[in-house]
Design a protein around this motif. Structure first.
Motif, PDB file in Angstrom:
ATOM      1  N   GLU A 112       0.828  -1.202   0.000  1.00 55.91           N
ATOM      2  CA  GLU A 112       0.000   0.000   0.000  1.00 55.91           C
ATOM      3  C   GLU A 112       0.865   1.256   0.000  1.00 55.91           C
ATOM      4  O   GLU A 112       0.567   2.228  -0.714  1.00 55.91           O
ATOM      5  CB  GLU A 112      -0.929  -0.005   1.210  1.00 55.91           C
ATOM      6  CG  GLU A 112      -2.049  -1.029   1.120  1.00 55.91           C
ATOM      7  CD  GLU A 112      -2.905  -1.079   2.376  1.00 55.91           C
ATOM      8  OE1 GLU A 112      -2.474  -0.501   3.408  1.00 55.91           O
ATOM      9  OE2 GLU A 112      -3.984  -1.698   2.329  1.00 55.91           O
ATOM     10  N   MET A 113       1.930   1.234   0.780  1.00 49.99           N
ATOM     11  CA  MET A 113       2.828   2.381   0.811  1.00 49.99           C
ATOM     12  C   MET A 113       3.504   2.570  -0.541  1.00 49.99           C
ATOM     13  O   MET A 113       3.601   3.686  -1.056  1.00 49.99           O
ATOM     14  CB  MET A 113       3.886   2.203   1.905  1.00 49.99           C
ATOM     15  CG  MET A 113       4.793   3.406   2.074  1.00 49.99           C
ATOM     16  SD  MET A 113       6.008   3.181   3.409  1.00 49.99           S
ATOM     17  CE  MET A 113       6.565   4.871   3.624  1.00 49.99           C
ATOM     18  N   GLU A 118       4.245   5.396  -5.647  1.00 51.19           N
ATOM     19  CA  GLU A 118       4.333   5.309  -7.111  1.00 51.19           C
ATOM     20  C   GLU A 118       3.397   6.308  -7.772  1.00 51.19           C
ATOM     21  O   GLU A 118       3.764   6.937  -8.783  1.00 51.19           O
ATOM     22  CB  GLU A 118       4.021   3.886  -7.579  1.00 51.19           C
ATOM     23  CG  GLU A 118       5.133   2.889  -7.299  1.00 51.19           C
ATOM     24  CD  GLU A 118       4.770   1.472  -7.694  1.00 51.19           C
ATOM     25  OE1 GLU A 118       3.598   1.248  -8.078  1.00 51.19           O
ATOM     26  OE2 GLU A 118       5.650   0.590  -7.614  1.00 51.19           O
ATOM     27  N   GLN A 119       2.229   6.477  -7.212  1.00 50.84           N
ATOM     28  CA  GLN A 119       1.287   7.455  -7.754  1.00 50.84           C
ATOM     29  C   GLN A 119       1.852   8.869  -7.644  1.00 50.84           C
ATOM     30  O   GLN A 119       1.735   9.677  -8.575  1.00 50.84           O
ATOM     31  CB  GLN A 119      -0.053   7.358  -7.019  1.00 50.84           C
ATOM     32  CG  GLN A 119      -0.833   6.096  -7.329  1.00 50.84           C
ATOM     33  CD  GLN A 119      -2.158   6.037  -6.580  1.00 50.84           C
ATOM     34  OE1 GLN A 119      -2.496   6.941  -5.809  1.00 50.84           O
ATOM     35  NE2 GLN A 119      -2.906   4.972  -6.800  1.00 50.84           N
ATOM     36  N   GLN A 120       2.473   9.157  -6.511  1.00 51.52           N
ATOM     37  CA  GLN A 120       3.059  10.482  -6.318  1.00 51.52           C
ATOM     38  C   GLN A 120       4.246  10.712  -7.250  1.00 51.52           C
ATOM     39  O   GLN A 120       4.428  11.823  -7.768  1.00 51.52           O
ATOM     40  CB  GLN A 120       3.519  10.641  -4.873  1.00 51.52           C
ATOM     41  CG  GLN A 120       2.405  10.648  -3.847  1.00 51.52           C
ATOM     42  CD  GLN A 120       2.941  10.709  -2.434  1.00 51.52           C
ATOM     43  OE1 GLN A 120       4.001  11.285  -2.171  1.00 51.52           O
ATOM     44  NE2 GLN A 120       2.219  10.095  -1.506  1.00 51.52           N
ATOM     45  N   GLY A 123       4.816   6.658 -11.304  1.00 55.22           N
ATOM     46  CA  GLY A 123       5.039   5.298 -11.781  1.00 55.22           C
ATOM     47  C   GLY A 123       6.117   4.571 -11.011  1.00 55.22           C
ATOM     48  O   GLY A 123       6.889   5.172 -10.248  1.00 55.22           O
ATOM     49  N   ALA A 124       6.160   3.246 -11.204  1.00 50.00           N
ATOM     50  CA  ALA A 124       7.111   2.401 -10.473  1.00 50.00           C
ATOM     51  C   ALA A 124       8.552   2.764 -10.791  1.00 50.00           C
ATOM     52  O   ALA A 124       9.402   2.856  -9.896  1.00 50.00           O
ATOM     53  CB  ALA A 124       6.844   0.933 -10.802  1.00 50.00           C
ATOM     54  N   LYS A 125       8.852   2.948 -12.076  1.00 48.13           N
ATOM     55  CA  LYS A 125      10.220   3.263 -12.474  1.00 48.13           C
ATOM     56  C   LYS A 125      10.654   4.607 -11.920  1.00 48.13           C
ATOM     57  O   LYS A 125      11.788   4.768 -11.455  1.00 48.13           O
ATOM     58  CB  LYS A 125      10.326   3.273 -14.002  1.00 48.13           C
ATOM     59  CG  LYS A 125      11.752   3.334 -14.533  1.00 48.13           C
ATOM     60  CD  LYS A 125      12.518   2.073 -14.184  1.00 48.13           C
ATOM     61  CE  LYS A 125      13.913   2.083 -14.787  1.00 48.13           C
ATOM     62  NZ  LYS A 125      14.679   0.868 -14.431  1.00 48.13           N
ATOM     63  N   ALA A 126       9.751   5.579 -11.944  1.00 49.93           N
ATOM     64  CA  ALA A 126      10.064   6.908 -11.422  1.00 49.93           C
ATOM     65  C   ALA A 126      10.355   6.846  -9.923  1.00 49.93           C
ATOM     66  O   ALA A 126      11.255   7.532  -9.419  1.00 49.93           O
ATOM     67  CB  ALA A 126       8.919   7.872 -11.705  1.00 49.93           C
ATOM     68  N   TRP A 131      14.231   7.098  -5.447  1.00 56.51           N
ATOM     69  CA  TRP A 131      14.833   6.516  -4.235  1.00 56.51           C
ATOM     70  C   TRP A 131      16.334   6.274  -4.429  1.00 56.51           C
ATOM     71  O   TRP A 131      17.110   6.411  -3.494  1.00 56.51           O
ATOM     72  CB  TRP A 131      14.107   5.219  -3.874  1.00 56.51           C
ATOM     73  CG  TRP A 131      13.428   5.275  -2.534  1.00 56.51           C
ATOM     74  CD1 TRP A 131      13.670   4.465  -1.461  1.00 56.51           C
ATOM     75  CD2 TRP A 131      12.389   6.173  -2.112  1.00 56.51           C
ATOM     76  NE1 TRP A 131      12.858   4.799  -0.415  1.00 56.51           N
ATOM     77  CE2 TRP A 131      12.060   5.840  -0.772  1.00 56.51           C
ATOM     78  CE3 TRP A 131      11.719   7.224  -2.738  1.00 56.51           C
ATOM     79  CZ2 TRP A 131      11.091   6.530  -0.057  1.00 56.51           C
ATOM     80  CZ3 TRP A 131      10.746   7.912  -2.020  1.00 56.51           C
ATOM     81  CH2 TRP A 131      10.449   7.563  -0.703  1.00 56.51           C
ATOM     82  N   LEU A 132      16.715   5.928  -5.632  1.00 53.56           N
ATOM     83  CA  LEU A 132      18.135   5.735  -5.929  1.00 53.56           C
ATOM     84  C   LEU A 132      18.885   7.056  -5.866  1.00 53.56           C
ATOM     85  O   LEU A 132      19.922   7.166  -5.199  1.00 53.56           O
ATOM     86  CB  LEU A 132      18.302   5.105  -7.318  1.00 53.56           C
ATOM     87  CG  LEU A 132      19.751   5.000  -7.837  1.00 53.56           C
ATOM     88  CD1 LEU A 132      20.563   4.039  -6.978  1.00 53.56           C
ATOM     89  CD2 LEU A 132      19.741   4.553  -9.299  1.00 53.56           C
ATOM     90  N   GLN A 133      18.383   8.067  -6.558  1.00 51.95           N
ATOM     91  CA  GLN A 133      19.090   9.336  -6.668  1.00 51.95           C
ATOM     92  C   GLN A 133      19.055  10.145  -5.385  1.00 51.95           C
ATOM     93  O   GLN A 133      20.046  10.787  -5.022  1.00 51.95           O
ATOM     94  CB  GLN A 133      18.498  10.154  -7.820  1.00 51.95           C
ATOM     95  CG  GLN A 133      18.738   9.524  -9.188  1.00 51.95           C
ATOM     96  CD  GLN A 133      18.085  10.305 -10.322  1.00 51.95           C
ATOM     97  OE1 GLN A 133      17.185  11.126 -10.093  1.00 51.95           O
ATOM     98  NE2 GLN A 133      18.532  10.058 -11.537  1.00 51.95           N
ATOM     99  N   GLU A 134      17.916  10.099  -4.691  1.00 50.22           N
ATOM    100  CA  GLU A 134      17.779  10.912  -3.486  1.00 50.22           C
ATOM    101  C   GLU A 134      18.369  10.244  -2.248  1.00 50.22           C
ATOM    102  O   GLU A 134      18.957  10.911  -1.396  1.00 50.22           O
ATOM    103  CB  GLU A 134      16.301  11.224  -3.227  1.00 50.22           C
ATOM    104  CG  GLU A 134      15.674  12.155  -4.250  1.00 50.22           C
ATOM    105  CD  GLU A 134      16.184  13.580  -4.138  1.00 50.22           C
ATOM    106  OE1 GLU A 134      16.460  14.023  -3.009  1.00 50.22           O
ATOM    107  OE2 GLU A 134      16.313  14.240  -5.179  1.00 50.22           O
TER     108      GLU A 134
END
Length: 217
Positions: A112-113, A118-120, A123-126, A131-134
């Motif tokens: 759920e989280m 992903e919506q915010q 998408g999943a890739k975004a 999370w990788l970059q930040e």
């Protein structure tokens, strides 16, 4: 405190931070040969640490094909090995604190989280890229990180506080003390009161960039 700073601090609390992968020219901890750290009755081996660092570096390379951009990303992150170890240890400290408080996180809650994020993010890739970059979390570790985020949120709520306040960090400090954390001296030492890694004052220890990694200042 600025909302973005709080969000970043919480994510960094729960994950290994992105940085360059140094090799350290110092002897290991003779009491725990081959260990980067011992947390309770569990070892974090040097090999495990290196694998985690390589996951982040490979994920970075996958999303940044331009050499100049990749070099820039590396230059912004100068201590991946030590920051990654800090994250790996702190993850276990947080998990211990959550267990002590009787907190559990279900697979459904994680999903759920993730769906909400992903919506915010668009998408999943975004979300994985963000999370990788930040926060330096490789895509394969995303759900593991989200579980820890939920543990932190639930722990803070149970304590009637949030993750920036002394009450929350006191709980982590108690968990740190309980786990009797022992870091290999090449990576510094663990401050129980702050629940964080501190660099050992050893000027003869110097970092040498891996042969296949760009040099960092």
């Amino acid at each position: 405190m600025h909302r973005r700073y709080r969000r970043r601090r919480t994510a960094l609390l729960l994950s290994a931070a992105i940085a360059a992968a140094p090799l350290l020219t110092a002897c290991g901890n003779d009491a725990h040969p081959g260990a980067a750290a011992v947390v309770g009755d569990q070892r974090i081996t040097v090999s495990q640490l290196e694998n985690r660092v390589n996951e982040v570096r490979a994920a970075q390379r996958a999303v940044v094909s331009d050499e100049a951009q990749y070099a820039q990303a590396v230059s912004r992150t100068g201590s991946l090995t030590r920051d990654t170890l800090h994250g790996m240890v702190l993850d276990r400290v947080l998990h211990q604190a959550a267990q002590d408080a009787g907190i559990t996180v279900s697979r459904k809650e994680i999903q759920e989280m993730r769906s909400g994020l992903e919506q915010q993010a668009g998408g999943a890739k975004a979300l994985e890229t963000t999370w990788l970059q930040e926060y330096g979390v490789a895509p394969a570790r995303l759900e593991e990180n989200l579980r820890l985020q939920l543990e932190a949120q639930k722990l803070a709520a149970k304590l009637g506080t949030d993750t920036t306040q002394p009450e929350f960090w006191k709980a982590l400090s108690e968990a740190s003390e309980k786990l009797d954390i022992d870091l290999n001296p090449r990576y510094g030492s663990w401050d129980v009161q702050k629940s964080g890694r501190v660099d050992a004052k050893t000027p003869w220890v110097r970092e040498v960039s891996a042969p296949d990694a760009p040099q960092t200042a």
